[in-house]
Write a protein that holds these residues in place. Sequence first.
Motif, PDB file in Angstrom:
ATOM      1  N   ALA A  27       0.829  -1.212   0.000  1.00 51.61           N
ATOM      2  CA  ALA A  27       0.000   0.000   0.000  1.00 51.61           C
ATOM      3  C   ALA A  27       0.861   1.260   0.000  1.00 51.61           C
ATOM      4  N   VAL A  28       1.905   1.273   0.802  1.00 52.12           N
ATOM      5  CA  VAL A  28       2.789   2.438   0.841  1.00 52.12           C
ATOM      6  C   VAL A  28       3.542   2.586  -0.469  1.00 52.12           C
ATOM      7  N   LEU A  29       3.990   1.485  -1.047  1.00 49.44           N
ATOM      8  CA  LEU A  29       4.665   1.552  -2.339  1.00 49.44           C
ATOM      9  C   LEU A  29       3.724   2.111  -3.403  1.00 49.44           C
ATOM     10  N   GLY A  30       2.466   1.699  -3.381  1.00 46.11           N
ATOM     11  CA  GLY A  30       1.475   2.249  -4.308  1.00 46.11           C
ATOM     12  C   GLY A  30       1.276   3.740  -4.092  1.00 46.11           C
ATOM     13  N   ALA A  31       1.248   4.181  -2.844  1.00 45.89           N
ATOM     14  CA  ALA A  31       1.103   5.611  -2.548  1.00 45.89           C
ATOM     15  C   ALA A  31       2.318   6.397  -3.042  1.00 45.89           C
ATOM     16  N   VAL A  32       3.502   5.817  -2.903  1.00 45.89           N
ATOM     17  CA  VAL A  32       4.713   6.477  -3.395  1.00 45.89           C
ATOM     18  C   VAL A  32       4.666   6.605  -4.915  1.00 45.89           C
ATOM     19  N   VAL A  33       4.203   5.569  -5.585  1.00 38.28           N
ATOM     20  CA  VAL A  33       4.090   5.615  -7.046  1.00 38.28           C
ATOM     21  C   VAL A  33       3.090   6.702  -7.458  1.00 38.28           C
ATOM     22  N   LEU A  34       1.956   6.765  -6.783  1.00 34.90           N
ATOM     23  CA  LEU A  34       0.977   7.803  -7.100  1.00 34.90           C
ATOM     24  C   LEU A  34       1.533   9.196  -6.816  1.00 34.90           C
ATOM     25  N   GLY A  35       2.315   9.341  -5.753  1.00 33.78           N
ATOM     26  CA  GLY A  35       2.984  10.614  -5.480  1.00 33.78           C
ATOM     27  C   GLY A  35       3.975  10.974  -6.572  1.00 33.78           C
ATOM     28  N   PHE A  36       4.689   9.989  -7.061  1.00 43.44           N
ATOM     29  CA  PHE A  36       5.606  10.203  -8.184  1.00 43.44           C
ATOM     30  C   PHE A  36       4.839  10.729  -9.386  1.00 43.44           C
ATOM     31  N   MET A  37       3.723  10.100  -9.693  1.00 40.20           N
ATOM     32  CA  MET A  37       2.937  10.499 -10.858  1.00 40.20           C
ATOM     33  C   MET A  37       2.359  11.905 -10.693  1.00 40.20           C
ATOM     34  N   ARG A  38       2.103  12.312  -9.476  1.00 37.68           N
ATOM     35  CA  ARG A  38       1.502  13.623  -9.232  1.00 37.68           C
ATOM     36  C   ARG A  38       2.530  14.751  -9.169  1.00 37.68           C
ATOM     37  N   PHE A  39       3.678  14.505  -8.540  1.00 38.72           N
ATOM     38  CA  PHE A  39       4.576  15.604  -8.204  1.00 38.72           C
ATOM     39  C   PHE A  39       5.860  15.695  -9.020  1.00 38.72           C
ATOM     40  N   VAL A  40       6.260  14.629  -9.698  1.00 35.80           N
ATOM     41  CA  VAL A  40       7.504  14.691 -10.465  1.00 35.80           C
ATOM     42  C   VAL A  40       7.237  15.410 -11.787  1.00 35.80           C
ATOM     43  N   PRO A  41       8.042  16.453 -12.075  1.00 34.96           N
ATOM     44  CA  PRO A  41       7.829  17.181 -13.324  1.00 34.96           C
ATOM     45  C   PRO A  41       8.335  16.382 -14.517  1.00 34.96           C
ATOM     46  N   GLY A  42       7.776  16.648 -15.647  1.00 34.05           N
ATOM     47  CA  GLY A  42       8.218  15.982 -16.866  1.00 34.05           C
ATOM     48  C   GLY A  42       7.066  15.823 -17.824  1.00 34.05           C
ATOM     49  N   PRO A  43       7.357  15.313 -18.997  1.00 34.84           N
ATOM     50  CA  PRO A  43       6.284  15.083 -19.971  1.00 34.84           C
ATOM     51  C   PRO A  43       5.248  14.114 -19.409  1.00 34.84           C
ATOM     52  N   GLY A  44       3.995  14.481 -19.507  1.00 30.78           N
ATOM     53  CA  GLY A  44       2.912  13.673 -18.945  1.00 30.78           C
ATOM     54  C   GLY A  44       2.924  12.210 -19.348  1.00 30.78           C
ATOM     55  N   PRO A  45       3.068  11.913 -20.651  1.00 28.89           N
ATOM     56  CA  PRO A  45       3.059  10.501 -21.045  1.00 28.89           C
ATOM     57  C   PRO A  45       4.230   9.704 -20.463  1.00 28.89           C
ATOM     58  N   VAL A  46       5.390  10.348 -20.331  1.00 30.15           N
ATOM     59  CA  VAL A  46       6.564   9.653 -19.774  1.00 30.15           C
ATOM     60  C   VAL A  46       6.334   9.343 -18.299  1.00 30.15           C
ATOM     61  N   VAL A  47       5.881  10.342 -17.549  1.00 32.30           N
ATOM     62  CA  VAL A  47       5.629  10.158 -16.110  1.00 32.30           C
ATOM     63  C   VAL A  47       4.526   9.124 -15.898  1.00 32.30           C
ATOM     64  N   ALA A  48       3.466   9.188 -16.706  1.00 33.12           N
ATOM     65  CA  ALA A  48       2.359   8.235 -16.568  1.00 33.12           C
ATOM     66  C   ALA A  48       2.810   6.806 -16.888  1.00 33.12           C
ATOM     67  N   THR A  49       3.634   6.653 -17.921  1.00 35.39           N
ATOM     68  CA  THR A  49       4.118   5.316 -18.287  1.00 35.39           C
ATOM     69  C   THR A  49       4.989   4.725 -17.193  1.00 35.39           C
ATOM     70  N   ILE A  50       5.931   5.524 -16.689  1.00 40.50           N
ATOM     71  CA  ILE A  50       6.790   5.040 -15.599  1.00 40.50           C
ATOM     72  C   ILE A  50       5.943   4.709 -14.376  1.00 40.50           C
ATOM     73  N   GLY A  51       4.994   5.574 -14.060  1.00 43.98           N
ATOM     74  CA  GLY A  51       4.131   5.344 -12.898  1.00 43.98           C
ATOM     75  C   GLY A  51       3.301   4.080 -13.017  1.00 43.98           C
ATOM     76  N   LEU A  52       2.718   3.863 -14.187  1.00 43.15           N
ATOM     77  CA  LEU A  52       1.892   2.663 -14.365  1.00 43.15           C
ATOM     78  C   LEU A  52       2.732   1.392 -14.345  1.00 43.15           C
ATOM     79  N   VAL A  53       3.925   1.461 -14.918  1.00 36.12           N
ATOM     80  CA  VAL A  53       4.819   0.293 -14.872  1.00 36.12           C
ATOM     81  C   VAL A  53       5.206  -0.022 -13.429  1.00 36.12           C
ATOM     82  N   CYS A  54       5.443   1.010 -12.632  1.00 33.16           N
ATOM     83  CA  CYS A  54       5.829   0.800 -11.230  1.00 33.16           C
ATOM     84  C   CYS A  54       4.639   0.482 -10.339  1.00 33.16           C
ATOM     85  N   LEU A  55       3.444   0.825 -10.777  1.00 31.32           N
ATOM     86  CA  LEU A  55       2.262   0.519  -9.981  1.00 31.32           C
ATOM     87  C   LEU A  55       1.936  -0.975 -10.018  1.00 31.32           C
TER      88      LEU A  55
END
Length: 110
Positions: A27-55
């Motif tokens: 659960a905490v790892l999932g929350a960290v991944v969602l935080g990454f997707m929300r707060f890390v700057p960068g191109p949206g598709p790149v951040v979303a792809t990395i986030g979904l792969v890590c989720l």
Amino acid sequence: MRPDDLQHGDVGLQPERTSLAWMRTGAVLGAVVLGFMRFVPGPGPVVATIGLVCLAPALVVLLAGRVGHRARVRGLVEGRAPYFWWRNLAVTVTVMVLTISSVVLILTED
């Protein structure tokens, strides 16, 4: 020492604590991944792809915490301790990917 002396008083107690700990970890790892997707700057598709792969590993660890409970109870009753090494590897790799991706995305931000 007799074999009966080695029996655990409550065969469900230790596996239950272990299962709950792994569920919290997932659960905490999932929350960290969602935080990454929300707060890390960068191109949206790149951040979303990395986030979904890590989720995906976060969800697998979360679900496996509960599914593995029965295997741990059986193992404790039989006098062995099953070790699911792949969960440690999944958490480690996921955290490393998130860390490296965060650093690269932050440093390459315009």
